[in-house]
Design a protein around this motif. Structure first.
Motif, PDB file in Angstrom:
ATOM      1  N   ALA A 105     -66.838  30.041  86.581  1.00  0.00           N
ATOM      2  CA  ALA A 105     -66.270  29.693  87.824  1.00  0.00           C
ATOM      3  C   ALA A 105     -65.088  28.895  87.441  1.00  0.00           C
ATOM      4  O   ALA A 105     -64.125  29.227  88.377  1.00  0.00           O
ATOM      5  N   ALA A 106     -64.884  28.096  86.553  1.00  0.00           N
ATOM      6  CA  ALA A 106     -63.668  27.572  86.167  1.00  0.00           C
ATOM      7  C   ALA A 106     -62.576  28.448  85.751  1.00  0.00           C
ATOM      8  O   ALA A 106     -61.120  28.298  86.081  1.00  0.00           O
ATOM      9  N   PHE A 107     -62.939  29.490  85.036  1.00  0.00           N
ATOM     10  CA  PHE A 107     -61.659  30.418  84.664  1.00  0.00           C
ATOM     11  C   PHE A 107     -61.447  31.620  85.687  1.00  0.00           C
ATOM     12  O   PHE A 107     -60.412  32.280  85.615  1.00  0.00           O
ATOM     13  N   THR A 108     -62.416  31.902  86.496  1.00  0.00           N
ATOM     14  CA  THR A 108     -62.191  32.899  87.661  1.00  0.00           C
ATOM     15  C   THR A 108     -61.965  32.264  89.104  1.00  0.00           C
ATOM     16  O   THR A 108     -60.818  32.581  89.817  1.00  0.00           O
ATOM     17  N   LEU A 109     -62.750  31.469  89.539  1.00  0.00           N
ATOM     18  CA  LEU A 109     -62.736  31.381  90.899  1.00  0.00           C
ATOM     19  C   LEU A 109     -61.921  29.781  91.104  1.00  0.00           C
ATOM     20  O   LEU A 109     -61.121  29.889  92.278  1.00  0.00           O
ATOM     21  N   PRO A 160     -58.386  25.624  85.141  1.00  0.00           N
ATOM     22  CA  PRO A 160     -59.723  25.535  84.713  1.00  0.00           C
ATOM     23  C   PRO A 160     -60.368  23.887  84.607  1.00  0.00           C
ATOM     24  O   PRO A 160     -61.528  23.628  85.205  1.00  0.00           O
ATOM     25  N   PHE A 161     -59.789  23.162  83.836  1.00  0.00           N
ATOM     26  CA  PHE A 161     -60.266  21.872  83.743  1.00  0.00           C
ATOM     27  C   PHE A 161     -59.437  20.739  84.115  1.00  0.00           C
ATOM     28  O   PHE A 161     -59.844  19.622  83.895  1.00  0.00           O
ATOM     29  N   ARG A 162     -58.314  21.186  84.677  1.00  0.00           N
ATOM     30  CA  ARG A 162     -57.352  20.059  85.318  1.00  0.00           C
ATOM     31  C   ARG A 162     -56.921  20.331  86.371  1.00  0.00           C
ATOM     32  O   ARG A 162     -56.838  21.546  86.747  1.00  0.00           O
ATOM     33  N   ILE A 163     -56.444  19.082  87.094  1.00  0.00           N
ATOM     34  CA  ILE A 163     -55.521  19.381  88.367  1.00  0.00           C
ATOM     35  C   ILE A 163     -54.445  18.516  87.855  1.00  0.00           C
ATOM     36  O   ILE A 163     -54.448  17.388  87.992  1.00  0.00           O
ATOM     37  N   VAL A 164     -53.228  19.307  88.062  1.00  0.00           N
ATOM     38  CA  VAL A 164     -51.925  18.464  87.701  1.00  0.00           C
ATOM     39  C   VAL A 164     -50.932  18.658  89.179  1.00  0.00           C
ATOM     40  O   VAL A 164     -50.784  19.657  89.654  1.00  0.00           O
ATOM     41  N   TRP A 190     -52.659  29.071  85.741  1.00  0.00           N
ATOM     42  CA  TRP A 190     -53.619  29.882  85.522  1.00  0.00           C
ATOM     43  C   TRP A 190     -53.982  30.721  86.784  1.00  0.00           C
ATOM     44  O   TRP A 190     -54.130  31.750  86.705  1.00  0.00           O
ATOM     45  N   ALA A 191     -53.441  30.329  88.228  1.00  0.00           N
ATOM     46  CA  ALA A 191     -53.706  31.171  89.329  1.00  0.00           C
ATOM     47  C   ALA A 191     -52.790  32.404  89.422  1.00  0.00           C
ATOM     48  O   ALA A 191     -53.124  33.164  90.078  1.00  0.00           O
ATOM     49  N   VAL A 192     -51.631  32.078  88.725  1.00  0.00           N
ATOM     50  CA  VAL A 192     -50.567  33.233  88.606  1.00  0.00           C
ATOM     51  C   VAL A 192     -50.434  33.908  87.265  1.00  0.00           C
ATOM     52  O   VAL A 192     -49.586  33.489  86.583  1.00  0.00           O
ATOM     53  N   PRO A 193     -51.302  34.865  87.212  1.00  0.00           N
ATOM     54  CA  PRO A 193     -51.318  35.191  85.725  1.00  0.00           C
ATOM     55  C   PRO A 193     -50.377  36.490  85.646  1.00  0.00           C
ATOM     56  O   PRO A 193     -50.104  36.771  86.538  1.00  0.00           O
ATOM     57  N   VAL A 194     -49.637  36.539  84.431  1.00  0.00           N
ATOM     58  CA  VAL A 194     -48.658  37.513  84.146  1.00  0.00           C
ATOM     59  C   VAL A 194     -49.297  39.011  83.825  1.00  0.00           C
ATOM     60  O   VAL A 194     -50.124  39.309  83.063  1.00  0.00           O
ATOM     61  N   SER A 195     -48.967  40.046  84.606  1.00  0.00           N
ATOM     62  CA  SER A 195     -49.486  41.344  84.311  1.00  0.00           C
ATOM     63  C   SER A 195     -48.211  42.178  83.860  1.00  0.00           C
ATOM     64  O   SER A 195     -47.206  42.522  84.555  1.00  0.00           O
ATOM     65  N   LEU A 196     -48.082  42.524  82.481  1.00  0.00           N
ATOM     66  CA  LEU A 196     -47.067  43.190  82.171  1.00  0.00           C
ATOM     67  C   LEU A 196     -47.157  44.592  82.478  1.00  0.00           C
ATOM     68  O   LEU A 196     -46.299  45.261  82.891  1.00  0.00           O
ATOM     69  N   ARG A 197     -48.328  45.287  82.836  1.00  0.00           N
ATOM     70  CA  ARG A 197     -48.534  46.706  83.548  1.00  0.00           C
ATOM     71  C   ARG A 197     -47.782  46.688  84.648  1.00  0.00           C
ATOM     72  O   ARG A 197     -47.311  47.492  85.119  1.00  0.00           O
ATOM     73  N   ILE A 256     -66.681  20.061  86.417  1.00  0.00           N
ATOM     74  CA  ILE A 256     -66.745  21.464  85.448  1.00  0.00           C
ATOM     75  C   ILE A 256     -67.445  21.063  84.396  1.00  0.00           C
ATOM     76  O   ILE A 256     -68.237  21.776  83.604  1.00  0.00           O
ATOM     77  N   ALA A 257     -66.484  20.332  83.330  1.00  0.00           N
ATOM     78  CA  ALA A 257     -66.810  19.996  82.065  1.00  0.00           C
ATOM     79  C   ALA A 257     -68.281  19.539  82.070  1.00  0.00           C
ATOM     80  O   ALA A 257     -68.920  19.804  80.886  1.00  0.00           O
ATOM     81  N   GLY A 258     -68.785  18.453  83.070  1.00  0.00           N
ATOM     82  CA  GLY A 258     -70.131  17.903  82.878  1.00  0.00           C
ATOM     83  C   GLY A 258     -71.106  18.536  82.614  1.00  0.00           C
ATOM     84  O   GLY A 258     -71.923  18.883  81.775  1.00  0.00           O
ATOM     85  N   PRO A 259     -71.575  19.754  83.711  1.00  0.00           N
ATOM     86  CA  PRO A 259     -72.485  20.533  83.531  1.00  0.00           C
ATOM     87  C   PRO A 259     -72.385  21.608  82.472  1.00  0.00           C
ATOM     88  O   PRO A 259     -73.341  21.824  81.577  1.00  0.00           O
ATOM     89  N   ALA A 260     -71.208  21.854  82.103  1.00  0.00           N
ATOM     90  CA  ALA A 260     -70.813  22.853  80.967  1.00  0.00           C
ATOM     91  C   ALA A 260     -71.367  22.327  79.580  1.00  0.00           C
ATOM     92  O   ALA A 260     -72.105  22.758  78.673  1.00  0.00           O
ATOM     93  N   VAL A 261     -70.795  21.066  79.618  1.00  0.00           N
ATOM     94  CA  VAL A 261     -71.422  20.257  78.323  1.00  0.00           C
ATOM     95  C   VAL A 261     -72.995  20.116  78.288  1.00  0.00           C
ATOM     96  O   VAL A 261     -73.287  20.286  77.109  1.00  0.00           O
ATOM     97  N   ALA A 262     -73.444  19.686  79.474  1.00  0.00           N
ATOM     98  CA  ALA A 262     -74.909  19.639  79.273  1.00  0.00           C
ATOM     99  C   ALA A 262     -75.778  20.525  79.047  1.00  0.00           C
ATOM    100  O   ALA A 262     -76.732  20.667  78.300  1.00  0.00           O
ATOM    101  N   GLY A 263     -75.143  21.749  79.599  1.00  0.00           N
ATOM    102  CA  GLY A 263     -75.856  23.088  79.224  1.00  0.00           C
ATOM    103  C   GLY A 263     -75.655  23.305  77.582  1.00  0.00           C
ATOM    104  O   GLY A 263     -76.812  24.060  77.302  1.00  0.00           O
ATOM    105  N   ALA A 264     -74.490  23.255  77.221  1.00  0.00           N
ATOM    106  CA  ALA A 264     -74.322  23.516  76.088  1.00  0.00           C
ATOM    107  C   ALA A 264     -75.272  22.591  75.159  1.00  0.00           C
ATOM    108  O   ALA A 264     -75.802  23.063  73.905  1.00  0.00           O
ATOM    109  N   VAL A 265     -75.404  21.627  75.436  1.00  0.00           N
ATOM    110  CA  VAL A 265     -76.386  20.653  74.682  1.00  0.00           C
ATOM    111  C   VAL A 265     -77.875  21.138  74.625  1.00  0.00           C
ATOM    112  O   VAL A 265     -78.527  21.019  73.480  1.00  0.00           O
ATOM    113  N   LEU A 266     -78.204  21.280  75.753  1.00  0.00           N
ATOM    114  CA  LEU A 266     -79.643  21.717  75.877  1.00  0.00           C
ATOM    115  C   LEU A 266     -79.637  22.910  74.806  1.00  0.00           C
ATOM    116  O   LEU A 266     -80.700  23.170  74.634  1.00  0.00           O
TER     117      LEU A 266
END
Length: 238
Positions: A70-74, A90-94, A123-130, A220-230
């Protein structure tokens, strides 16, 4: 009985705030929905029909993967109004007031550069060379068509229903449409053009002053870290 000389004016409704222009990646959203569907399908199937420690491993993997997907796509989005640019990565709001923006760069990625020298990727405006190559090829074809028409070649060629009789709808050929549309641009480059226009017109206004703020996405980071630890504990104790 006396009457007042004049009536007090009715209270005016509050002025609505500036609406944000929102830029997101349709391809990223589509990929995110597809990946989440696959993760949910495989994970739920393993939880329901798995044996021994398989359901727990599947649950830990889902807790780890779902926030990351969800962080990297939605999640990525860019919000822009007349006062500031808000970049949700994905992990920050600037949040960057226009007065703090030095430039908006487009290379292999799109970035905003602030006065402190820091750079933040959009991240929301990716460059497409194609997409850029396709736009350049379309622009080259349009230029060649204009040159041919300027030499008097193909001026009568039209497409569509009336092409064989030398006329078209409203007398407009496909070349005319390309000329009216202007130079072809990739979608991400069009977004950057919009943001640069806002920077040029609003960057010096008083409302665009302020400080750059960065907030980490702990949701986002909290659940991902918890899942990784588990997941690591389950694998290590297996």
């Amino acid at each position: 009985m006396t009457t007042p000389d004049h009536e007090s004016p009715a209270p005016q409704p509050p002025t609505p705030g500036q609406k944000d222009r929102i830029y997101r990646s349709p391809a990223g959203i589509a990929a995110g929905v597809l990946l989440l569907a696959i993760v949910a399908w495989l994970g739920i199937d393993a939880i329901v029909s798995g044996h021994d420690r398989t359901p727990w491993l599947a649950l830990a993997a889902m807790i780890f993967l779902v926030p990351l997907v969800a962080a990297f796509t939605l999640r990525p989005a860019v919000y822009a109004n007349e006062e500031r640019l808000r970049v949700r990565n994905p992990f920050r709001i600037v949040t960057v007031p226009w007065g703090e923006v030095v430039s908006l760069r487009s290379g292999y990625s799109n970035e905003v550069v602030v006065k402190s020298g820091r750079k933040y990727q959009l991240w929301a405006v990716p460059v497409s060379l194609r997409a850029r190559k396709k736009a350049a090829a379309r622009d080259a074809r349009a230029n060649a068509r204009r040159a041919a028409e300027a030499r008097g070649e193909g001026g009568r060629r039209t497409g569509g229903l009336g092409g064989g009789f030398g006329f078209g709808f409203g007398g407009m050929t496909r070349g005319d449409v390309d000329v009216a549309d202007g130079p072809a641009r990739a979608e991400s480059d069009k977004v950057m053009d919009d943001l640069r226009e806002l920077l040029e017109t609003k960057g010096e206004s008083d409302a665009a002053r302020g400080e750059v703020t960065v907030r980490w996405a702990y949701e986002i980071a909290g659940p991902a870290v918890a899942g990784a630890v588990l997941l690591a504990i389950l694998v290590a104790t297996g």
